[in-house]
Design a protein around this motif. Structure first.
Motif, PDB file in Angstrom:
ATOM      1  N   ARG A 104      23.916  73.337  46.633  1.00  0.00           N
ATOM      2  CA  ARG A 104      22.550  72.881  46.430  1.00  0.00           C
ATOM      3  C   ARG A 104      22.397  72.096  45.150  1.00  0.00           C
ATOM      4  NH1 ARG A 104      21.055  78.473  44.402  1.00  0.00           N
ATOM      5  NH2 ARG A 104      21.275  78.002  42.221  1.00  0.00           N
ATOM      6  N   VAL A 105      23.473  72.003  44.341  1.00  0.00           N
ATOM      7  CA  VAL A 105      23.326  71.371  43.042  1.00  0.00           C
ATOM      8  C   VAL A 105      23.639  69.875  43.113  1.00  0.00           C
ATOM      9  CG1 VAL A 105      24.114  71.398  40.675  1.00  0.00           C
ATOM     10  CG2 VAL A 105      23.872  73.516  41.895  1.00  0.00           C
ATOM     11  N   GLY A 106      24.699  69.531  43.835  1.00  0.00           N
ATOM     12  CA  GLY A 106      25.154  68.144  43.854  1.00  0.00           C
ATOM     13  C   GLY A 106      24.093  67.196  44.355  1.00  0.00           C
ATOM     14  N   PHE A 107      23.462  67.527  45.472  1.00  0.00           N
ATOM     15  CA  PHE A 107      22.480  66.580  46.000  1.00  0.00           C
ATOM     16  C   PHE A 107      21.216  66.555  45.145  1.00  0.00           C
ATOM     17  CE2 PHE A 107      20.836  70.258  48.380  1.00  0.00           C
ATOM     18  CZ  PHE A 107      19.476  70.039  48.320  1.00  0.00           C
ATOM     19  N   ALA A 108      20.907  67.696  44.477  1.00  0.00           N
ATOM     20  CA  ALA A 108      19.743  67.679  43.591  1.00  0.00           C
ATOM     21  C   ALA A 108      19.973  66.708  42.437  1.00  0.00           C
ATOM     22  CB  ALA A 108      19.476  69.076  43.053  1.00  0.00           C
ATOM     23  N   ARG A 109      21.201  66.701  41.904  1.00  0.00           N
ATOM     24  CA  ARG A 109      21.457  65.799  40.777  1.00  0.00           C
ATOM     25  C   ARG A 109      21.492  64.352  41.227  1.00  0.00           C
ATOM     26  NH1 ARG A 109      25.603  69.495  37.182  1.00  0.00           N
ATOM     27  NH2 ARG A 109      24.018  71.039  36.662  1.00  0.00           N
ATOM     28  N   LEU A 110      22.076  64.113  42.405  1.00  0.00           N
ATOM     29  CA  LEU A 110      22.045  62.731  42.911  1.00  0.00           C
ATOM     30  C   LEU A 110      20.605  62.301  43.185  1.00  0.00           C
ATOM     31  CD1 LEU A 110      24.946  61.953  45.332  1.00  0.00           C
ATOM     32  CD2 LEU A 110      24.502  61.065  43.088  1.00  0.00           C
ATOM     33  N   TRP A 165      14.431  71.352  29.319  1.00  0.00           N
ATOM     34  CA  TRP A 165      14.760  71.803  30.679  1.00  0.00           C
ATOM     35  C   TRP A 165      13.618  72.597  31.275  1.00  0.00           C
ATOM     36  CZ3 TRP A 165      18.064  68.848  32.458  1.00  0.00           C
ATOM     37  CH2 TRP A 165      19.223  68.500  31.774  1.00  0.00           C
ATOM     38  N   ILE A 166      12.967  73.417  30.435  1.00  0.00           N
ATOM     39  CA  ILE A 166      11.834  74.205  30.935  1.00  0.00           C
ATOM     40  C   ILE A 166      10.719  73.280  31.380  1.00  0.00           C
ATOM     41  CG2 ILE A 166      10.094  75.891  30.272  1.00  0.00           C
ATOM     42  CD1 ILE A 166      12.701  77.147  30.441  1.00  0.00           C
ATOM     43  N   ARG A 167      10.461  72.255  30.561  1.00  0.00           N
ATOM     44  CA  ARG A 167       9.384  71.333  30.912  1.00  0.00           C
ATOM     45  C   ARG A 167       9.713  70.596  32.204  1.00  0.00           C
ATOM     46  NH1 ARG A 167       8.244  67.301  26.331  1.00  0.00           N
ATOM     47  NH2 ARG A 167      10.333  67.048  27.065  1.00  0.00           N
ATOM     48  N   SER A 168      10.983  70.161  32.350  1.00  0.00           N
ATOM     49  CA  SER A 168      11.360  69.455  33.586  1.00  0.00           C
ATOM     50  C   SER A 168      11.181  70.361  34.793  1.00  0.00           C
ATOM     51  CB  SER A 168      12.814  69.001  33.518  1.00  0.00           C
ATOM     52  OG  SER A 168      13.111  68.457  32.283  1.00  0.00           O
ATOM     53  N   ALA A 169      11.617  71.626  34.649  1.00  0.00           N
ATOM     54  CA  ALA A 169      11.500  72.541  35.790  1.00  0.00           C
ATOM     55  C   ALA A 169      10.044  72.752  36.157  1.00  0.00           C
ATOM     56  CB  ALA A 169      12.164  73.879  35.441  1.00  0.00           C
ATOM     57  N   CYS A 170       9.181  72.920  35.136  1.00  0.00           N
ATOM     58  CA  CYS A 170       7.765  73.154  35.432  1.00  0.00           C
ATOM     59  C   CYS A 170       7.147  71.925  36.095  1.00  0.00           C
ATOM     60  CB  CYS A 170       7.013  73.500  34.159  1.00  0.00           C
ATOM     61  SG  CYS A 170       7.419  75.117  33.531  1.00  0.00           S
ATOM     62  N   ALA A 171       7.525  70.731  35.625  1.00  0.00           N
ATOM     63  CA  ALA A 171       6.976  69.520  36.236  1.00  0.00           C
ATOM     64  C   ALA A 171       7.358  69.445  37.708  1.00  0.00           C
ATOM     65  CB  ALA A 171       7.482  68.287  35.489  1.00  0.00           C
ATOM     66  N   ARG A 172       8.628  69.808  38.024  1.00  0.00           N
ATOM     67  CA  ARG A 172       9.063  69.722  39.430  1.00  0.00           C
ATOM     68  C   ARG A 172       8.358  70.756  40.280  1.00  0.00           C
ATOM     69  NH1 ARG A 172      13.316  67.625  36.466  1.00  0.00           N
ATOM     70  NH2 ARG A 172      12.867  65.448  36.819  1.00  0.00           N
ATOM     71  N   LEU A 173       8.177  71.957  39.729  1.00  0.00           N
ATOM     72  CA  LEU A 173       7.510  72.990  40.525  1.00  0.00           C
ATOM     73  C   LEU A 173       6.050  72.617  40.778  1.00  0.00           C
ATOM     74  CD1 LEU A 173       8.986  76.239  39.004  1.00  0.00           C
ATOM     75  CD2 LEU A 173       9.542  75.123  41.142  1.00  0.00           C
ATOM     76  N   THR A 174       5.424  71.961  39.798  1.00  0.00           N
ATOM     77  CA  THR A 174       4.031  71.548  40.011  1.00  0.00           C
ATOM     78  C   THR A 174       3.945  70.465  41.071  1.00  0.00           C
ATOM     79  OG1 THR A 174       3.862  71.922  37.648  1.00  0.00           O
ATOM     80  CG2 THR A 174       1.942  71.003  38.742  1.00  0.00           C
ATOM     81  N   CYS A 227      15.253  72.482  44.466  1.00  0.00           N
ATOM     82  CA  CYS A 227      16.643  72.572  44.003  1.00  0.00           C
ATOM     83  C   CYS A 227      16.780  71.985  42.611  1.00  0.00           C
ATOM     84  CB  CYS A 227      17.560  71.830  44.959  1.00  0.00           C
ATOM     85  SG  CYS A 227      17.836  72.702  46.466  1.00  0.00           S
ATOM     86  N   GLN A 228      16.057  70.892  42.331  1.00  0.00           N
ATOM     87  CA  GLN A 228      16.133  70.293  40.999  1.00  0.00           C
ATOM     88  C   GLN A 228      15.576  71.245  39.945  1.00  0.00           C
ATOM     89  OE1 GLN A 228      14.145  66.580  41.471  1.00  0.00           O
ATOM     90  NE2 GLN A 228      15.925  65.576  42.346  1.00  0.00           N
ATOM     91  N   ALA A 229      14.477  71.932  40.287  1.00  0.00           N
ATOM     92  CA  ALA A 229      13.897  72.875  39.322  1.00  0.00           C
ATOM     93  C   ALA A 229      14.873  74.011  39.033  1.00  0.00           C
ATOM     94  CB  ALA A 229      12.584  73.428  39.870  1.00  0.00           C
ATOM     95  N   ILE A 230      15.492  74.544  40.103  1.00  0.00           N
ATOM     96  CA  ILE A 230      16.451  75.631  39.905  1.00  0.00           C
ATOM     97  C   ILE A 230      17.634  75.152  39.060  1.00  0.00           C
ATOM     98  CG2 ILE A 230      18.038  77.168  41.103  1.00  0.00           C
ATOM     99  CD1 ILE A 230      16.077  77.275  43.386  1.00  0.00           C
TER     100      ILE A 230
END
Lengths: 187, 213
Positions: free
Chosen positions: A42-48, B35-44, B195-198
């Motif tokens: 789940r990480v690779g595609f999130a980063r891409l 990183w915390i700010r990025s995760a919160c932005a994505r979750l919002t 997935c990006q937030a995680i």
């Protein structure tokens, strides 16, 4: 390779647009493979996906309206919706007949879209599953080279709005390196 | 998967993501950290995407509305153009301009309509039972693991997406094709944001483990 000449300074927007489309298809493929556990990661595609987001932001600084729709589908619908009423309008000029002709054009466009999607689904049902595009190391090498070329051109640009795009592309390179770190080594 | 069941699942995902977001903002020592700010932005942003995913109109409804509106507009504008003395191609051009204007207005309004409709539908659909609330490990010691609510939200979101696609279409090419059109396109986007937030939280915890300043 004239179209990838980094020092021409023109056509950057088009190159960013093309990269956005490519990244979209790679990310979608990797995501679907993760869903069906064909290649669970789940990480690779999130980063891409982050790379794609940054490239898209950079393209927007060049004032490119990157369409998020399927271009072929839209083109097909437009052609049908224009052609049907123009052909039908030869018979009569009565306003009600014209209205019916335009409505018929709209319905024909919808029918064309449905047929197009059905064809795509049929082709997907019979398609073979190839190797995942996200595993291809040349994808990363090529993307890095092209993003760097675009960043060089953006940094040398006259307008400060476009010079900011160079920063976005730096972020895109960072995320690209992070995505490449996630590739399984050796194996 | 029925429409009502999909909306209930989306409500469950939203509730779990809200829990995770509250945990992240409450437990992180430094809420302004990158990183915390990025995760919160994505979750919002994820919440808005889920609302939009629920707000799609069925194609027959769109087709019927477009038929009625365009019939009226074309008949009226063609009658007016002919009363003004135009004929032949000129009438068609006038009608075409009117239709393009209407289409532009509709596409500008469609996003707002989608959000309003999605919010209303999600409010009307109930929330299914979420199961036991996970043990809140990081209430007092700060953020030490990725919140369990986010991982469970991803499981629910992916299973809802796959059920929406239909169990006969669970091959990679077919899912790839289905993910190009709504509502699966929006669900895939929501999954990507989650997935990006995680991933952002994992990188934050990684840096903490290395005692990065």
């Amino acid at each position: 390779m004239t179209r990838d000449d980094p020092f021409s300074g023109s056509g950057i927007a088009r190159r960013l647009f093309r990269m956005d489309r490519e990244l979209e298809s790679v990310v979608r493929d990797a995501q679907c493979r993760d869903w069906v556990a064909d290649r669970p990661d789940r990480v690779g595609f999130a980063r891409l996906g982050q790379v794609r987001h940054e490239v898209f932001t950079a393209a927007r600084r060049y004032r490119v309206a990157v369409p998020r729709v399927d271009v072929a589908e839209l083109l097909l619908m437009t052609v049908v919706a224009v052609a049907v009423p123009v052909v039908l309008a030869r018979w009569s000029e009565h306003p009600l007949f014209l209205a019916a002709a335009f409505v018929a054009g709209g319905w024909a466009a919808l029918a064309g879209r449905a047929g197009w999607r059905r064809l795509r689904r049929f082709r997907a049902r019979t398609a073979r599953v190839g190797p995942a595009a996200i595993d291809d190391p040349y994808l990363y090498a090529g993307l890095r080279r092209r993003i760097e070329a675009c960043a060089v051109a953006a940094r040398a640009d006259g307008s400060h709005r476009r010079r900011v795009a160079a920063t976005d592309l730096e972020y895109a390179l960072d995320w690209l390196a992070a995505a490449q770190d996630e590739l399984p080594r050796g194996a | 998967m029925s429409v009502r069941a999909l909306h209930a699942e989306l409500n469950a995902v939203r509730a779990l993501v809200g829990d995770g977001l509250a945990e992240v903002t409450g437990a992180a020592g430094d809420p302004g950290q990158f990183w915390i700010r990025s995760a919160c932005a994505r979750l919002t942003a994820l919440d808005g995407v889920l609302v939009e995913a629920a707000g799609g109109l069925a194609t027959p409804v769109i087709a019927a509305a477009a038929t009625v509106v365009s019939f009226g507009a074309v008949a009226l504008s063609a009658a007016l153009a002919q009363a003004a003395g135009l004929s032949g191609i000129a009438v068609l051009v006038v009608v075409g301009l009117v239709l393009v204007t209407l289409l532009g207005a509709a596409s500008r309004m469609s996003r707002r309509l989608r959000v309003a409709l999605g919010r209303r539908r999600l409010d009307r659909a109930g929330t299914p039972p979420l199961g036991a609330r996970p043990h809140d490990a990081s209430a007092h010691v700060g953020l030490i693991v990725v919140p369990d609510a986010l991982l469970r939200a991803r499981v629910r979101l992916v299973s809802a997406t796959l059920r929406q696609a239909g169990s006969r279409h669970w091959t990679v090419p077919e899912l790839r094709t289905a993910a190009r059109t709504d509502p699966l396109r929006r669900l895939a986007h929501a999954d990507l944001l989650l997935c990006q937030a995680i991933d952002c939280l994992e990188r934050y915890l990684d840096d903490l483990a290395k005692e990065w300043p």
